[in-house]
Design an enzyme around this catalytic site. Sequence first.
Site, PDB file in Angstrom:
ATOM      1  N   GLY A  10      -4.577  -3.111 -10.836  1.00 16.43           N
ATOM      2  CA  GLY A  10      -4.284  -1.949 -11.653  1.00 16.43           C
ATOM      3  C   GLY A  10      -3.935  -2.338 -13.072  1.00 16.43           C
ATOM      4  O   GLY A  10      -4.020  -3.511 -13.460  1.00 16.43           O
ATOM      5  N   ASP A  37      -1.845  -4.416   2.525  1.00 13.39           N
ATOM      6  CA  ASP A  37      -1.401  -3.031   2.609  1.00 13.39           C
ATOM      7  C   ASP A  37       0.122  -3.074   2.622  1.00 13.39           C
ATOM      8  O   ASP A  37       0.730  -3.552   3.589  1.00 13.39           O
ATOM      9  CB  ASP A  37      -1.935  -2.390   3.892  1.00 13.39           C
ATOM     10  CG  ASP A  37      -1.469  -0.948   4.070  1.00 13.39           C
ATOM     11  OD1 ASP A  37      -0.612  -0.490   3.291  1.00 13.39           O
ATOM     12  OD2 ASP A  37      -1.959  -0.288   5.005  1.00 13.39           O
ATOM     13  N   THR A 102       8.564   6.024 -12.396  1.00  9.18           N
ATOM     14  CA  THR A 102       7.931   6.923 -13.355  1.00  9.18           C
ATOM     15  C   THR A 102       8.881   7.939 -13.967  1.00  9.18           C
ATOM     16  O   THR A 102       9.932   8.268 -13.378  1.00  9.18           O
ATOM     17  CB  THR A 102       6.804   7.698 -12.641  1.00  9.18           C
ATOM     18  OG1 THR A 102       6.211   8.660 -13.519  1.00  9.18           O
ATOM     19  CG2 THR A 102       7.335   8.442 -11.424  1.00  9.18           C
ATOM     20  N   TYR A 126       3.728  13.865  -6.399  1.00  9.05           N
ATOM     21  CA  TYR A 126       3.750  12.526  -6.996  1.00  9.05           C
ATOM     22  C   TYR A 126       5.170  12.130  -7.405  1.00  9.05           C
ATOM     23  O   TYR A 126       5.672  11.067  -7.031  1.00  9.05           O
ATOM     24  CB  TYR A 126       2.817  12.467  -8.201  1.00  9.05           C
ATOM     25  CG  TYR A 126       2.961  11.193  -8.999  1.00  9.05           C
ATOM     26  CD1 TYR A 126       2.552   9.980  -8.476  1.00  9.05           C
ATOM     27  CD2 TYR A 126       3.532  11.211 -10.271  1.00  9.05           C
ATOM     28  CE1 TYR A 126       2.706   8.800  -9.200  1.00  9.05           C
ATOM     29  CE2 TYR A 126       3.683  10.039 -11.001  1.00  9.05           C
ATOM     30  CZ  TYR A 126       3.269   8.851 -10.463  1.00  9.05           C
ATOM     31  OH  TYR A 126       3.434   7.687 -11.175  1.00  9.05           O
ATOM     32  N   LYS A 130       7.595   9.161  -5.645  1.00  8.82           N
ATOM     33  CA  LYS A 130       8.130   8.020  -6.387  1.00  8.82           C
ATOM     34  C   LYS A 130       9.658   7.994  -6.314  1.00  8.82           C
ATOM     35  O   LYS A 130      10.267   6.920  -6.194  1.00  8.82           O
ATOM     36  CB  LYS A 130       7.661   8.060  -7.849  1.00  8.82           C
ATOM     37  CG  LYS A 130       6.157   7.867  -8.028  1.00  8.82           C
ATOM     38  CD  LYS A 130       5.703   6.476  -7.631  1.00  8.82           C
ATOM     39  CE  LYS A 130       6.060   5.442  -8.661  1.00  8.82           C
ATOM     40  NZ  LYS A 130       5.497   4.108  -8.340  1.00  8.82           N
TER      41      LYS A 130
END
Length: 296
Positions: A10, A37, A102, A126, A130
């Site tokens: 990423g 994973d 975030t 989302y 998080k």
Amino acid sequence: MNILVTGSKGQLGSEIRDAAMLDGGLRFFFCDLAELDITDRDAVVRMCERDGIDVIINCAAYTAVDRAEDDADTAMRVNRDGPGVLAECARERGALLLQVSTDYVFNGESSVPYRECDEVSPLGVYGQSKWEGEELVRRSGASYMIFRTSWLYSAHGNNFVKTMLRLGAERDELRVVFDQVGTPCYAADLARALMHVLERVEPGVNYAATYHFSNEGVCSWYDFAVMIMRLGGLGCRVVPIESSEFPAKVTRPHFSVLNKGKIKADWGVDVPHWMDGLERMMRAPLARGGASRGDA
């Protein structure tokens, strides 16, 4: 020090890989979903034991903010359960976990930059996933640091900057929201900040801290797009619009500026201005990608 970096393909993981090439004092092990994973506890334990991992940097995340509303199970599994598994393994090994989070844990209703201690109120699946991931890390008993960031972009992967460059070369005009205000974060600067901290952690210390990191300054997505066009030498006209003219499944925070005082005070981290970060990113060779906004 042996460091495992998850989500290594990423934006942030790729920038950490680039930064690691310039630092010979730390030993890195990079993996992405194909190799690990993070929700598979046995697999995480095996990898950590095999490589003698002392630090885990979790860059793996489900970041498709709108898609998460229809795929909540996957978002929760990756953003909540994954960090929980990594934290358990870190605790058992006596390792340190660096968890990336975030600005979406906040609702964007503040008028001053958010501090780490401010009340959270996540927006959408989302943001909730998080936040719950953060909480599992905190309750795990592991040594940890959580780093919240915002508006992440890089020469790698998919993000707002690369999308604007592509569309700006194809179109004469773009409409971009002006009533969402925050601070972009060049992923390379966040990677350098994490490296700076890692080089200063003390063995045997049980850390338990949350930090904010983005670049300095404030802008709207409209301001950001205008500067991208200017630095990219593109003649595309950017038109400011209200969020109501750009329908989405999730309401984005209208204000998501993060206060970076704590990380600067605790670790002496230097935080460049967002325009400086953007100029440096624009000089970097662009890797593949560019089809999304790149929410952090």
